[in-house]
Design a protein around this motif. Structure first.
Motif, PDB file in Angstrom:
ATOM      1  N   GLY A 142       0.098 -12.432  30.674  1.00 46.24           N
ATOM      2  CA  GLY A 142       0.058 -13.245  29.472  1.00 46.24           C
ATOM      3  C   GLY A 142      -0.413 -14.668  29.693  1.00 46.24           C
ATOM      4  O   GLY A 142      -0.230 -15.521  28.833  1.00 46.24           O
ATOM      5  N   VAL A 143      -1.020 -14.933  30.854  1.00 44.60           N
ATOM      6  CA  VAL A 143      -1.542 -16.268  31.156  1.00 44.60           C
ATOM      7  C   VAL A 143      -2.837 -16.134  31.936  1.00 44.60           C
ATOM      8  O   VAL A 143      -3.135 -15.081  32.495  1.00 44.60           O
ATOM      9  N   ASN A 144      -3.617 -17.218  31.973  1.00 44.68           N
ATOM     10  CA  ASN A 144      -4.825 -17.233  32.782  1.00 44.68           C
ATOM     11  C   ASN A 144      -4.450 -17.195  34.265  1.00 44.68           C
ATOM     12  O   ASN A 144      -3.563 -17.937  34.696  1.00 44.68           O
ATOM     13  N   VAL A 145      -5.111 -16.344  35.024  1.00 43.47           N
ATOM     14  CA  VAL A 145      -4.740 -16.180  36.435  1.00 43.47           C
ATOM     15  C   VAL A 145      -5.870 -16.528  37.393  1.00 43.47           C
ATOM     16  O   VAL A 145      -5.769 -16.247  38.588  1.00 43.47           O
ATOM     17  N   ASP A 146      -6.941 -17.134  36.901  1.00 40.69           N
ATOM     18  CA  ASP A 146      -8.102 -17.403  37.751  1.00 40.69           C
ATOM     19  C   ASP A 146      -7.736 -18.212  38.992  1.00 40.69           C
ATOM     20  O   ASP A 146      -8.100 -17.855  40.115  1.00 40.69           O
ATOM     21  N   SER A 147      -7.020 -19.322  38.802  1.00 36.28           N
ATOM     22  CA  SER A 147      -6.690 -20.181  39.946  1.00 36.28           C
ATOM     23  C   SER A 147      -5.727 -19.494  40.897  1.00 36.28           C
ATOM     24  O   SER A 147      -5.825 -19.651  42.119  1.00 36.28           O
ATOM     25  N   VAL A 148      -4.806 -18.706  40.349  1.00 38.45           N
ATOM     26  CA  VAL A 148      -3.834 -18.013  41.200  1.00 38.45           C
ATOM     27  C   VAL A 148      -4.529 -16.948  42.044  1.00 38.45           C
ATOM     28  O   VAL A 148      -4.238 -16.799  43.238  1.00 38.45           O
TER      29      VAL A 148
END
Length: 211
Positions: A142-148
């Protein structure tokens, strides 16, 4: 010949602005104009973006975007720590090769830090749903995960596995280093996920296998 209906002010429906662009600022009127608009997008992409794609997003001609990209590449070559490169059919900002030893030191030093809760949850999704795209992971969390995902890749815990033939999205899987850190021989030895990560107990709704 038919005419578009007019209201009391004499304005016809044909005079109304396109709803799709309603409220959108004039790119050239913003500080830095179209040039800054190209930069803004280049700062957030995690893979090379084509001039055609940039032109479509910004509402510019491909020729103008290509000119702006060449200008930016020339400017970034003047004493900056980063550069604009044209690779794999697109454009992306990279740190300059001259500073690679320092960038590598910074990245490797960061590997000693503990993973955040967000990174652990993202890693769990990759482990139990691999190979999986970032979009799929983002839908589950439910969140942006690009950086993770970038962090996990740098830490050597996940890697690109393949490309989805239908969407063209990169698919990610865990690495042998991940298995080594957990002390297991394969992902089939992973425990059930639900008891360990409250809030992700419905993860099975996003795939065919039970968790």
């Amino acid at each position: 010949m038919s005419h578009a209906p007019t209201d009391a002010t004499g304005t016809s429906d044909a005079d109304e602005p396109d709803a799709a662009g309603a409220g959108e600022p004039d790119l050239d009127a913003l500080p830095g104009g179209a040039r800054a608009g190209v930069e803004a997008i280049l700062m957030v992409v995690d893979e090379p973006v084509s001039a055609v794609r940039l032109a479509a997003v910004l509402g510019l001609t491909v020729e103008r975007v290509e000119t702006l990209l060449r200008e930016l590449r020339a400017d970034y070559g003047n004493g900056r720590g980063f550069e604009l490169r044209e690779v794999a059919g697109g454009w992306r900002i990279f740190s300059r090769r001259d500073f690679a030893p320092f960038v590598s030191r910074f990245v490797l030093d960061g590997q000693t830090a503990r993973l955040t809760q967000a990174a652990l949850e993202t890693l769990a999704v990759v482990a139990y749903r691999q190979p999986v795209s970032r979009a799929r992971i983002a839908a589950i969390r439910g969140v942006n995960v690009d950086s993770v995902v970038r962090t996990l890749t740098v830490r050597g815990l996940v890697e690109e596995a393949a490309v989805d033939p239908e969407t063209g999205a990169h698919l990610y899987q865990t690495t042998s280093y991940f298995l080594e850190r957990l002390g297991i021989g394969s992902v089939s030895e992973l425990p059930k996920l639900s008891p360990h990560l409250p809030g992700l107990e419905h993860l099975d709704q996003f795939g065919d296998d039970a968790i």
